[in-house]
Design an enzyme around this catalytic site. Sequence first.
Site, mmCIF file in Angstrom:
data_model
loop_
_atom_site.group_PDB
_atom_site.id
_atom_site.type_symbol
_atom_site.label_atom_id
_atom_site.label_comp_id
_atom_site.label_asym_id
_atom_site.label_seq_id
_atom_site.Cartn_x
_atom_site.Cartn_y
_atom_site.Cartn_z
ATOM 1 N N GLY A 148 0.824 -1.197 0.000
ATOM 2 C CA GLY A 148 0.000 0.000 0.000
ATOM 3 C C GLY A 148 0.861 1.251 0.000
ATOM 4 O O GLY A 148 2.058 1.215 0.295
ATOM 5 N N CYS A 149 0.234 2.376 -0.324
ATOM 6 C CA CYS A 149 0.989 3.632 -0.420
ATOM 7 C C CYS A 149 1.485 4.093 0.953
ATOM 8 O O CYS A 149 2.683 4.371 1.119
ATOM 9 C CB CYS A 149 0.134 4.706 -1.089
ATOM 10 S SG CYS A 149 -1.537 4.875 -0.417
ATOM 11 N N TYR A 150 0.601 4.157 1.928
ATOM 12 C CA TYR A 150 1.034 4.541 3.275
ATOM 13 C C TYR A 150 2.071 3.568 3.841
ATOM 14 O O TYR A 150 3.087 4.003 4.397
ATOM 15 C CB TYR A 150 -0.165 4.616 4.212
ATOM 16 C CG TYR A 150 -0.850 5.956 4.293
ATOM 17 C CD1 TYR A 150 -0.149 7.116 4.593
ATOM 18 C CD2 TYR A 150 -2.231 6.062 4.107
ATOM 19 C CE1 TYR A 150 -0.782 8.340 4.688
ATOM 20 C CE2 TYR A 150 -2.881 7.294 4.208
ATOM 21 C CZ TYR A 150 -2.155 8.425 4.497
ATOM 22 O OH TYR A 150 -2.784 9.641 4.610
#
Length: 346
Positions: A148-150
Site C-alpha cells: 500500500g501507499c502509506y
Amino acid sequence: MKAGIVGANGYGGVELVRLLHHHPMVTLDLLVSHSTQGQKITDQYPHLHNILELPLEKLSLNEITDRVDVLFFATPSGVTKEIAPPFVKAGLPCIDLSGDFRLKEGHSYEQWYKKSPAEPEFLDQAVYGLPEIFRERIKDETFVANPGCYPTAALLGIIPLIKEGITETTGTIIIDGKTGVSGAGRKLVQGSLFSEINENTKAYNLGSHQHTPEIEQVLTDLHGKNIKVSFNAHLVPMTRGILCTIYTPLKERLADADLVQLYKEAYQDEYFVRVRPEKTWPATKEVYGTNYCDIGVKVDERTNMVIVVSVIDNLVKGAAGQAIQNMNLLNNWDERTGLDTIPVYP
C-alpha cells in the site's frame, strides 16, 4: 514483453499506462475495464490522445493468457481476490495493487477491510512486494502483492530503526500520515469533491485504517516479535503525495549525525531511497511523479525521540512505479528500467 492492466480506467491504472509507455522492455497490449469496456482509454483520459488509443476490453481468461506476459491488477480491494486466482493458477506473472493479498491472515483482512478474504492458498503464494526489503523473495516468484501507499512510506521510514534494535517497539511507534486526494481513487464521493477538500485538512479512519495491520505484519516479520503501531491518516488539499512523520523513543542517546549515518548505510545500495543530510527534511513536491522515497531524520534530544519524515508519490512509489519495479525484479532487469526520471518541479 507484452503487458496488460486490469482496472486501467482508475488513477493507479492510468499511471501504469504512463510509466509502461516509456518502458524500453515492455509493450502495453491490453487494457481491461469492467465499468467502461467498449470505450477507448482516451474517452476516459483525453491527455492520451494520439499517444495511446487502446480500447478498454472485458476480462477473458483464455484470451488474456495468450496475449500478455505480465498482468497488473489496479482494481479496488475486494475485486482482485475474485478475478486474479485463475491467472495465477495458469502461471501468468501477476502483480496486484489492490491489497487483497497483502495480509497473510484472512481474519485480519476481514476485520480491517470489512470484506471476505482471498483463499488461503493464494495468500500464501503472494509475496509482499517491497523491493528494498524483500528483493530476494520477490525475484523468484510470479505473484506479487504490491504494498500500500502509506505502508511503503511508513515502512521505509521505520525499518532501519527496527533492524538496528535502537528503538522501543511495544506500542510506542506513532505514524502521522498525510495524503493527497488521488489516493481516494476516481470514484465520485462527497469527501473528494473540490468544495470539501479545498482549503481543508481532515483526519479519517482514526484507529481503524486498513493499512495498520500491513505495517505491523511487516515489522513483526522483520523483528521476530509482535509489533504494534499507532497509525492515523489525514487528507490534505493536494492531488499527489504522501508524507509520514514517525515518532518513536530511542533506547539510548544518539546524535543527529549518527542517525543520518545509520540511514545512509541502510539504504546505500537503494537507488530509489534518498536519505537527506542532517537538518534537512523532504517535501512531497520533491518526489512528485517519481519512484523515489525521500527520508529525513532527527533526534529530539529533550524527549530522546526519533523523528522520521518519509515522502513518496502515492501513485508511483506507492502504487504503479513500485509495481513496475517489481516487474523488473521478476524479469531480472535493472530495477530502474522505465523509472529513472527526475521529479516534476514545481
